[in-house]
Write a protein that holds these residues in place. Sequence first.
Motif, PDB file in Angstrom:
ATOM      1  N   ILE A   1     -14.557  60.433 112.155  1.00 10.14           N
ATOM      2  CA  ILE A   1     -14.717  60.506 111.127  1.00 10.14           C
ATOM      3  C   ILE A   1     -13.118  59.681 110.575  1.00 10.14           C
ATOM      4  N   VAL A   2     -12.412  59.295 111.241  1.00 14.47           N
ATOM      5  CA  VAL A   2     -11.328  58.714 110.833  1.00 14.47           C
ATOM      6  C   VAL A   2     -11.623  56.885 109.784  1.00 14.47           C
ATOM      7  N   TYR A   3     -12.663  56.742 111.798  1.00 13.54           N
ATOM      8  CA  TYR A   3     -13.250  55.102 111.857  1.00 13.54           C
ATOM      9  C   TYR A   3     -14.129  55.542 110.852  1.00 13.54           C
ATOM     10  N   PHE A   4     -15.141  56.154 110.107  1.00 14.52           N
ATOM     11  CA  PHE A   4     -15.650  56.473 108.972  1.00 14.52           C
ATOM     12  C   PHE A   4     -14.690  55.903 107.629  1.00 14.52           C
ATOM     13  N   ILE A   5     -14.008  56.948 107.606  1.00 19.82           N
ATOM     14  CA  ILE A   5     -13.152  56.985 105.891  1.00 19.82           C
ATOM     15  C   ILE A   5     -12.684  55.599 106.038  1.00 19.82           C
ATOM     16  N   ILE A   6     -11.758  55.302 107.438  1.00 17.27           N
ATOM     17  CA  ILE A   6     -11.016  53.602 106.888  1.00 17.27           C
ATOM     18  C   ILE A   6     -12.689  52.863 106.904  1.00 17.27           C
ATOM     19  N   ASP A   7     -13.746  52.712 107.418  1.00 15.98           N
ATOM     20  CA  ASP A   7     -14.604  51.304 107.068  1.00 15.98           C
ATOM     21  C   ASP A   7     -14.881  52.016 105.394  1.00 15.98           C
ATOM     22  N   ASN A   8     -15.058  52.955 105.044  1.00 18.38           N
ATOM     23  CA  ASN A   8     -15.448  52.883 104.303  1.00 18.38           C
ATOM     24  C   ASN A   8     -15.076  53.274 103.271  1.00 18.38           C
ATOM     25  N   MET A   9     -13.564  53.280 102.823  1.00 18.42           N
ATOM     26  CA  MET A   9     -12.364  52.663 102.306  1.00 18.42           C
ATOM     27  C   MET A   9     -12.286  51.123 102.214  1.00 18.42           C
ATOM     28  N   GLY A  10     -12.322  50.510 102.894  1.00 15.34           N
ATOM     29  CA  GLY A  10     -12.528  49.175 103.159  1.00 15.34           C
ATOM     30  C   GLY A  10     -13.785  48.381 102.609  1.00 15.34           C
ATOM     31  N   PHE A  11     -15.079  49.120 102.585  1.00 19.77           N
ATOM     32  CA  PHE A  11     -15.644  48.480 102.224  1.00 19.77           C
ATOM     33  C   PHE A  11     -15.719  48.390 100.738  1.00 19.77           C
ATOM     34  N   LYS A  12     -15.283  49.996  99.997  1.00 17.97           N
ATOM     35  CA  LYS A  12     -15.012  49.746  98.773  1.00 17.97           C
ATOM     36  C   LYS A  12     -14.243  48.962  98.302  1.00 17.97           C
ATOM     37  N   MET A  13     -13.391  49.054  99.005  1.00 17.83           N
ATOM     38  CA  MET A  13     -12.078  48.061  98.363  1.00 17.83           C
ATOM     39  C   MET A  13     -12.553  46.118  98.184  1.00 17.83           C
ATOM     40  N   ALA A  14     -13.287  45.774  99.556  1.00 18.42           N
ATOM     41  CA  ALA A  14     -14.122  44.514  99.607  1.00 18.42           C
ATOM     42  C   ALA A  14     -14.664  43.750  98.494  1.00 18.42           C
ATOM     43  N   ARG A  15     -16.392  44.858  98.221  1.00 21.73           N
ATOM     44  CA  ARG A  15     -16.947  45.259  97.073  1.00 21.73           C
ATOM     45  C   ARG A  15     -16.158  44.981  95.823  1.00 21.73           C
ATOM     46  N   ASP A  16     -15.650  45.553  95.190  1.00 19.15           N
ATOM     47  CA  ASP A  16     -14.872  45.802  93.905  1.00 19.15           C
ATOM     48  C   ASP A  16     -13.816  44.526  94.173  1.00 19.15           C
ATOM     49  N   GLY A  17     -14.010  43.836  95.233  1.00 17.05           N
ATOM     50  CA  GLY A  17     -12.436  42.785  94.951  1.00 17.05           C
ATOM     51  C   GLY A  17     -10.758  42.805  94.942  1.00 17.05           C
TER      52      GLY A  17
END
Length: 613
Positions: free
Chosen positions: A425-441
Amino acid sequence: MVIIKRLYTYMLQRFLPLLLMTFFICLFIVLMQFLWRFIDDLVGKGLEFGVIAELFMYAALTMVPTALPLAVLLASLMVFGNLGEKFELTAMKASGISLFRIMKPLTVLMVLIAIGAFFFQNNVLPVAQTKMWTLLFSVRQKSPEVEIPERSFYSEIPNMNLYVDRKNAETGMLYGMIIYDISRGYDNTRVILADSGQFNFTEDKTRLFLHLYAGEMFENMRDNTMGASSSQRYLPFRREHFSEKEIYFPFDANLNLIDEGGMRSQYIGQNINQLRHSIDSIGRQVDSIGNMYASELLATPYFGLRPKLTRVEEGRVIEYPRPEVRLDRPLDLDSLFQAPNPGYAKTYVTQALSKAKRQKQEYLYRSMSLAEQAKLMRRHDIEMQRKFTLSFACIIFFFIGAPLGAIIKKGGLGTPLVISVLLFIVYFIIDNMGFKMARDGKLPVWEGIWLSSMVLLPLGVFFTYKAVGDSAVFNVDAYRNFFRRLTGHGNERSLTLKEVHMADVEKPVALSMLSDFLGLAETEGRRAAALSPLRRLFDGGVDRSLRQPLNQLVDYLSNTTDIYTLNLLNQYPFKPTARNVGSVIATTKSLLDRIGEGRVAEKNDTDGTEDTP
């Protein structure tokens, strides 16, 4: 011939079945999540079993990047937890086998799995995602299965609303039917009443055949006379009685697959080489459009004057010489508002404001189009980075799960499952957060996508280091003692009265030792007060100066028969530091006062008795 050692064979036999079991369990769980997400698109479409099975097969392949790391973590936790719980790990270490050697065959296996995961991400996953989304979009566009309810209007058939009073489930006959046919528009709605009827499909399932019995039909009649007025274009209606009537409606009940070409050209259907080509193409397109916009912006005249003769080449602004324009006098903008007619000033301001708003909207539109292209380029880059993250995540989770299982020494499915789910769950939350920040620039793409791996990598290194050294990571007392030593308290002394005294405490010796120690402590206290806060936090050398004299003092005075003196000795810390040297001085002064009052038993040289007040 390569001979595998018995230990390596044993570890592989213990690990592989658990890995396969946990992988299929995790895959089933994430597949159920996919089912609940798209259940509304699948229910009521009359899909064949083969279509549903094909969709679930492609969905299962796309869920492998989510299920595989969790399966590796859970399997490694269970294997090494079982070994630790049954003392097999202890026996191996007692035989001189290090933890790295025990993990060696599984580490090699993880490297092979990581290589296979990379090729799966690059070659298999794009095809599976293309086919899954193509099939899913085709299912979404498929017309629903005709299932007409009783005593309510049914509008799933295009351009038709149907009401049925009751139906016979065995024969499929419908009774008390009301049909509103709006295929020719609401102005020409056709209403059909029938005592009974039955639905059927044509052989090619492209048209719906309706056989009606004993009813009548009402419809408006359009007048095609060109010269007729609007009030005369429609006759009141046309009424028709029938004993039996057949009507056809266009209704395609087949599953028509959309073309895969459009989906294959998206980022989800491309491998690394194709993604790199797409990123380069979009990047050149963005640069070209940006240069064109910059050239137009530099060449736009303001107040009839062109600021510079420039053009943009390869991201650089190149200026050209031009004839110098000289004005007889500076532009006087205030004169525009001093015209004979005061209404001109308001007109000028309104026109200028409108022109500024138009230019602002134009530039906003241009910036939005460039932002969409930049976002598309980032999505391609994200997909390319994810080709590598799955392989690295498998290795990281193995080096978290295996040492952690060796530390907690709990096998079975309970404790490992709880720990692995929390970590994932910790890995998934961090991965999702990183994905959204990378997607939004908000972050560079590589930082956002690798954020979860960078966070969990130190955790894997820490657990591996602790497991190799047999450290008590989850021992609460060890952490409590560590923080007590860090704050200078250490463990509490627990001196008690001795039943047998090997040596008596002599008052002059005790006072001499206390006076000497007090002078030394006060010297260290003055030196500690002059230290910087950072030096004072890390002891500043007080421990090295006072520990040995303090231990000698406590050892000598612990032979006293005075309980109050023992209580004062118990107030001494185990480790004197710059932070607690003040309490050491206060305790020493209290002992001096206590012993100076004669509260310590002295040896009587005349009669051999102890003189105590």
